[in-house]
Design an enzyme around this catalytic site. Structure first.
Site, PDB file in Angstrom:
ATOM      1  N   ASP A 116      29.506  33.962 -24.550  1.00 44.66           N
ATOM      2  CA  ASP A 116      28.832  33.296 -23.451  1.00 44.66           C
ATOM      3  C   ASP A 116      27.458  33.964 -23.355  1.00 44.66           C
ATOM      4  O   ASP A 116      27.230  35.045 -23.889  1.00 44.66           O
ATOM      5  CB  ASP A 116      29.625  33.430 -22.143  1.00 44.66           C
TER       6      ASP A 116
HETATM    7  C1  GLC Z   1      26.510  29.937 -18.932  1.00 47.20           C
HETATM    8  C2  GLC Z   1      27.901  29.381 -18.876  1.00 47.20           C
HETATM    9  C3  GLC Z   1      28.324  28.682 -20.142  1.00 47.20           C
HETATM   10  C4  GLC Z   1      27.131  27.962 -20.738  1.00 47.20           C
HETATM   11  C5  GLC Z   1      26.148  29.027 -21.188  1.00 47.20           C
HETATM   12  C6  GLC Z   1      24.855  28.399 -21.742  1.00 47.20           C
HETATM   13  O1  GLC Z   1      26.446  31.228 -18.405  1.00 47.20           O
HETATM   14  O2  GLC Z   1      28.917  30.321 -18.521  1.00 47.20           O
HETATM   15  O3  GLC Z   1      29.361  27.751 -19.794  1.00 47.20           O
HETATM   16  O4  GLC Z   1      27.539  27.173 -21.851  1.00 47.20           O
HETATM   17  O5  GLC Z   1      25.815  29.942 -20.165  1.00 47.20           O
HETATM   18  O6  GLC Z   1      24.171  27.752 -20.729  1.00 47.20           O
END
Ligand code: GLC
Length: 744
Positions: free
Chosen positions: A224
């Site tokens: 993430d």
């Molecule tokens: C965010 C979210 C994830 C998302 C990523 C990119 O923190 O937790 O679901 O795909 O960052 O935006």
């Protein structure tokens, strides 16, 4: 290794670049060896394509959120949604969409429940597999997220989900397991949090032993955004790509880890090969973004998913000449999606009030705002006066954006006070009242017994106005069923006493008793049960047949049941199959009353009968036995139950199953939590539990914290300052340097 001829020619620097993102949304290219860069964007309910360095996303189509699409219980529909998203990705030259998001709905308070599917792992896994198949059929990748235990937003970057092995396996991993085995997603996205003391981004057990060695996952694991702590530990654990790009810091990190021997070139090459494989799996081709076609699809998906919860005296469907007072600003400004990384820059939003005016005789009063919980007595009075002149009042209620989003959790499950007051006053005046809800997660309904109709539209995407209208006026017969329980009050929820934890430990003390598994075991009355939803027609369940009365746990059991539409209009019924362990459970692990082990949606004309079939295997009867780390089927009698909801079992037949594998009946550990919970005072300072969650100035940090901040990864530290202004970040870095200098 899939591409040894490429991996063997890469320099160390190129390998490090490949396991580290390039900017916010890309993988790193190595043109000289034909390794292209692919772009990835959010998901999961539409394409949120943000060009590097920009903040505004391109215009796209906003599909219904996971909270609603799961209520369709329709695998083909989710696959169609995936196909459309895959095509859109091709048109926008995006190689991977960051979805589906499938964390289990442990508490109704989780801020991202709107994105997630269900409290049940089977429903979650099957729908995720369908979405993934759809997207990937277009040569586009997916990222099944957030693996795992990201069941809250509070301290999401540093909380430790303390969970017993049985709950981890039976509830929190099964959805991923089903999706991986059925659809081989191009990637999984690991979560921010820890699980039993280990960051998922560094957990070899989760990322390699279980995911790859046990389940046969062949794809790549990405982090993430900002979830990586020690990149070398991540690579060794099986985390193939750090997002977003962080080219500067990792180079030294990884090189020094290799030099020290804490990381081997083989481990690095394994990750590199998976990233090369990922990039090669994406098949780019020209495509056209068909906005109108996909907009229509969002309407259809919403229509197939919206849940009719109450229809007293058949107040619905409305007739064209019924005089309807539409109350509430959600009618003019429908809430169609949730906040955070899933937010879509919509192509065109169907406005409910306009659509209803096309369908029948409608008057309107704003009554209360859609973007706040403020309310005004005079506005409510106007709305009531308006309702008095109509045959029916339709209150367009729901949660304002400020109530739920990525990044924070709710603290209660109430609708804004003004909405509840209006609804209760309408019913006290004897005005026939229908409530339409636009919410991303469970709400309580003090007026549920008093109103005549309730329609749960959740966050229905950009076609919601038309979909809601078609359901209200009967152009579409509602066929959705709840994918989560609506408890009568928040305190009834099994996680209530342990949510959101102490900011460090989050004890999942309810273990496997999540959602209906809890309420039914406790014989608790709920507002609306899992799997519940009404129709404008009726269905007869008949002729349940099992292929065996006695079987081994290695056999397959075939189940068939006849469903007949006994009403006047065509409709669709979601037939649910539950398995219930009916044996004497003393001396062995307790089990839920029943568990969903199959579901099928069947479309029927009036008077039509269809036979629905299911196949049950060992896992349909098994629980996870921690003592031998395997799935076990107790030899006993089971009921195969066919239901219209988890509480409305229409037919049941018993079958005796004999286990081919047993466990020594020892006394089970009374609780696994004792040794798992750790003393918060022993917590290590990391980037995440410092920056993200310390409101005071940085100079208040203890010296070892500053040292951790600086030693660990200053660039990451900077990124963890969120949206601080450049000047402020400079200030902080200066402060940090002086503080570190002072403590040296
Ligand atoms: C965010 C979210 C994830 C998302 C990523 C990119 O923190 O937790 O679901 O795909 O960052 O935006």
């Amino acid at each position: 290794m899939n591409y040894p001829e490429i991996v063997s020619q890469l320099t160390l620097d190129e390998k490090i670049k490949l396991v580290t993102g390039y900017g916010s949304w890309h993988t790193y290219p190595v043109e000289r060896l034909g390794v292209e860069s692919i772009m990835m964007t959010d998901g999961p309910i539409g394409l949120r394509k943000v060009d590097e360095g920009e903040s505004e996303s391109h215009v796209s189509v906003c599909f219904p959120s996971g909270c609603l699409t799961s209520c369709s219980f329709d695998k083909e529909l989710l696959e169609k949604m995936g196909e459309a998203l895959g095509e859109e990705c091709q048109a926008y030259e995006v190689g991977m969409i960051l979805g589906p998001a499938i964390n289990i709905k442990r508490s109704p308070l989780c801020g991202r429940n709107f994105e997630y599917y269900s409290e049940d792992p089977l429903l979650t896994g099957e729908l995720a597999a369908s979405y993934i198949k759809g997207v990937q059929s277009k040569g586009i990748g997916t990222s099944l997220k957030h693996y795992t235990m990201n069941n809250q937003e509070y301290r999401r970057m540093s909380y430790d989900a303390v969970v017993d092995e049985r709950a981890l396996r039976e509830i929190y991993l099964t959805g991923y397991e089903i999706a991986v085995k059925k659809s081989q997603p191009y990637t999984l996205m690991c979560s921010y949090n820890l699980v039993n003391g280990e960051h998922t981004s560094e957990s070899k057990r989760l990322l390699t032993d279980i995911l790859r060695d046990e389940w046969g996952f062949k794809g790549a694991v990405i982090s993430d955004w900002g979830a990586v702590h020690y990149r070398d530990k991540g690579i060794a654990a099986g985390l193939d790509l750090e997002m977003p790009g962080n080219q500067w810091a990792n180079k030294d990190f990884i090189k020094s880890a290799i030099a020290e021997g804490s990381l081997t070139i083989d481990e690095l090459d394994t990750c590199v090969d998976r990233i090369v494989t990922l990039v090669k799996r994406v098949k780019k081709r020209p495509a056209v973004f068909e906005f109108d076609k996909d907009h229509d699809l969002t309407r259809r998906i919403a229509e197939e998913s919206i849940v009719l919860l109450k229809n007293r005296n058949d107040i619905l469907p409305l007739k064209p000449d019924t005089k309807v007072a539409v109350l509430g600003e959600f009618a003019e400004k429908p809430r169609i999606q949730g906040g955070g990384s899933a937010f879509i820059n919509c192509y065109a939003v169907d406005v409910t009030l306009e659509e209803m005016k096309k369908a029948g005789s409608v008057i309107y009063s704003k009554a209360f705002p859609s973007d706040s919980d403020k309310w005004d007595r005079s506005e409510l009075d106007k709305a009531i006066e308006c309702a008095k002149t109509a045959d029916v009042a339709v209150v367009m209620a729901g949660l304002p954006d400020s109530y739920e989003s990525e990044g924070f959790d709710r603290t209660h499950i109430h609708l804004p006070e003004g909405q509840n007051i209006l609804i209760l006053e309408l019913t006290e005046l004897g005005i026939p009242t229908v409530v339409v809800l636009q919410n991303g997660a469970v709400v309580d309904m003090p007026w549920a017994d008093a109103v005549d109709g309730i329609v749960e539209a959740y966050l229905a995407g950009e076609g919601s106005g038309t979909a809601i209208t078609n359901i209200l006026y009967g152009a579409v017969n509602p066929s959705g069923k709840l994918a989560e329980t609506f408890p009568r009050k928040l305190e009834d929820n099994p996680s209530f006493l342990n949510f959101p934890g102490d900011g460090y430990n989050v004890p999942y003390a309810e273990s496997i008793y999540v959602g209906y598994r809890y309420y039914q075991k406790k014989k608790m009355d709920v507002l609306f049960p899992f799997g519940f939803g009404l129709s404008y027609t009726s269905f007869l369940y008949d002729n349940l047949k099992l292929s065996k009365k006695n079987m081994l746990d290695t056999d397959v059991l075939s189940v068939s049941v006849d469903i007949t539409n006994t009403g006047e209009v065509s409709g669709k019924e979601i037939v649910q199959l539950y398995v219930s362990d009916h044996g004497d459970q003393s001396g062995r692990p307790q089990r839920p009353v029943r568990e969903l082990k199959g579901f099928e949606k069947v479309s029927l004309e009036p008077g039509e009968t269809k036979t629905v079939t299911f196949e049950l295997d060992k896992r349909s009867f098994a629980y996870y036995e921690e003592r031998i780390s395997d799935w076990i089927v107790p030899s006993t009698e089971y009921y195969i139950e066919i239901g219209a909801s988890c509480e409305d079992i229409r037919l049941s037949e018993s079958v005796n199953v004999e286990a081919t594998k047993t466990v020594p009946l020892k006394i089970r550990p009374d609780t696994v939590f004792g040794e798992l919970l750790r003393d918060p005072r022993t917590q290590k300072y990391t980037m995440d539990n410092l920056i993200n969650q310390q409101s005071s100035g940085i100079s208040s940090f203890p010296p070892e914290a500053i040292a951790a901040l600086m030693d660990h990864n200053p660039i990451r530290g900077l990124r963890n300052f969120g949206n601080e202004s450049a000047e402020r970040v400079e200030e902080i870095m200066y402060e940090l340097k002086t503080l570190v200098h002072d403590t040296e």
